[in-house]
Design an enzyme around this catalytic site. Structure first.
Site: not given
Ligand code: MRU
Length: 360
Positions: A247, A257-258
């Site tokens: 992100d 990231n997540k």
């Molecule tokens: O909370 P989200 O579903 O928006 O989180 C998304 C992620 O963490 C993805 O791994 C990240 O945005 C990369 S998407 C290509």
């Protein structure tokens, strides 16, 4: 190398409105929402009707077109000021994914010198379509670079190559085939014999609901596991490579990231498993010197305390619900970008690559 096309269309621009696939209903229901007002786009991003760093950047761009159409009767100075303020609202709608800021800033920069409302609408529309199409091209390139990494891993002939991923990084999260999933799809198309362990991704289950859906649609064997199972399988030697999205990547390579990604990276290092990030340069933020500068979104407690809208805990329990975590660069084997793979001294590599990147 063979290319892959995405089968899912998470967002369609219709000149005066935006159609978005409501990802909260997947995989059981495919329903498109019609958004005619920029405030609906902000709400859809906040409520996660659509999600994924690149895709929310694209949605915000079309949201800026809607805002310009809605405000076009104002005088030019007022219109530009309004659009700056709408841009701020978009940037704040989900604070961690820097693609929102990247897209909004490109748009505001384009319209700064324009003094006609119609021309402003045209310029934002052109830029939004560019941002959308450009992300698709970036995903294809990331896929090709990443597939080469996967090809180099040799597990002999006795079993398939086992990858592990978390969250959703595919067509539902981007303007194209995806980042980490783009790598997996491209590798699979070119070198069959790949299976993917998918971490369910508590609390919103993007892995369980979205990633398994996309992988199955693309004919890729996938095995759903709980987030807590990842370490066990790594220790047993059942995972050959971890690949995830991002992100926001800081100037030193630390990556948001997540939530749950950090522990995967530490466990991967402990078990000598390569750990890769796949992300377009629009996800890099040189204004963040390190991960400590990246704002981490904290979401509503109900995402954890409720399942299918039903409370599962004693009411009033205290909750922390950060949606992302930071993986320090030292745990990352490489960052797969559209311009190639960054390794080693991330600070130098990122600086070099961002200086080369040209925005049209
Ligand atoms: O909370 P989200 O579903 O928006 O989180 C998304 C992620 O963490 C993805 O791994 C990240 O945005 C990369 S998407 C290509």
């Amino acid at each position: 190398m063979k290319t892959v096309q995405s089968k899912v269309q998470p967002l369609v621009w219709k000149s005066s409105y935006l159609l978005i696939l409501d990802q909260r209903l997947l995989p059981h229901e495919k329903k498109y929402l019609k958004l005619t007002d920029y405030k609906q786009v902000i709400k859809a991003i906040k409520d996660m009707a659509l999600r994924g760093a690149p895709l929310i950047g694209i949605a915000a761009s079309y949201g800026m077109v809607l805002a310009a159409i809605q405000r076009s009767k104002q005088n030019i100075q007022e219109l530009i000021l309004e659009l700056k303020s709408v841009g701020e609202e978009f940037k704040q709608s989900r604070p961690t994914a820097v693609n929102l800021k990247w897209a909004v800033d490109l748009i505001l920069n384009d319209i700064n010198q324009i003094n006609d409302a119609k021309k402003i609408i045209d310029a934002i529309t052109k830029r939004a379509i560019w941002i959308h199409e450009d992300d698709s091209i970036r995903c294809q390139k990331i896929g090709k670079h990443g597939a080469k990494v996967i090809k180099q891993i040799n597990v002999g002939t006795h079993r398939d190559l086992s990858l592990l991923t978390i969250c959703n990084t595919g067509a539902l999260a981007t303007g194209g085939i995806g980042t980490a999933i783009g790598v997996i799809l491209t590798a699979h198309k070119n070198y069959p014999g790949i299976k993917v362990f998918v971490a369910e991704t508590r609390p919103r289950q993007q892995g369980a609901k979205l990633t398994t859906f996309e992988l199955i649609e693309n004919g890729i064997e996938c095995i759903l596991i709980t987030d807590a199972t990842c370490g066990y399988l790594m220790h047993k030697g059942e995972i050959d490579l971890v690949v995830v999205g991002a992100d926001r990547v800081a100037a030193n390579g630390d990556t948001a990231n997540k939530i749950g990604t950090y522990q995967l990276a530490v466990l991967a290092k402990e078990n000598n498993i390569p750990f890769y990030i796949a992300a377009p340069l629009s996800t890099f933020d040189r204004l963040c010197k390190s991960g400590a500068d990246i704002p981490i979104e904290e979401r509503q407690p109900e995402e954890i305390t409720n399942i299918n809208d039903k409370p599962i805990c004693t009411s009033g329990v205290k909750v922390r619900n950060p949606a992302f975590d930071i993986t320090p660069a030292k745990y990352i084997s490489g960052i797969i970008t559209e311009k190639g793979i960054l390794r080693g001294n991330y600070k130098e590599e990122i600086n070099k690559i961002l200086n080369q990147a040209v925005v049209v």
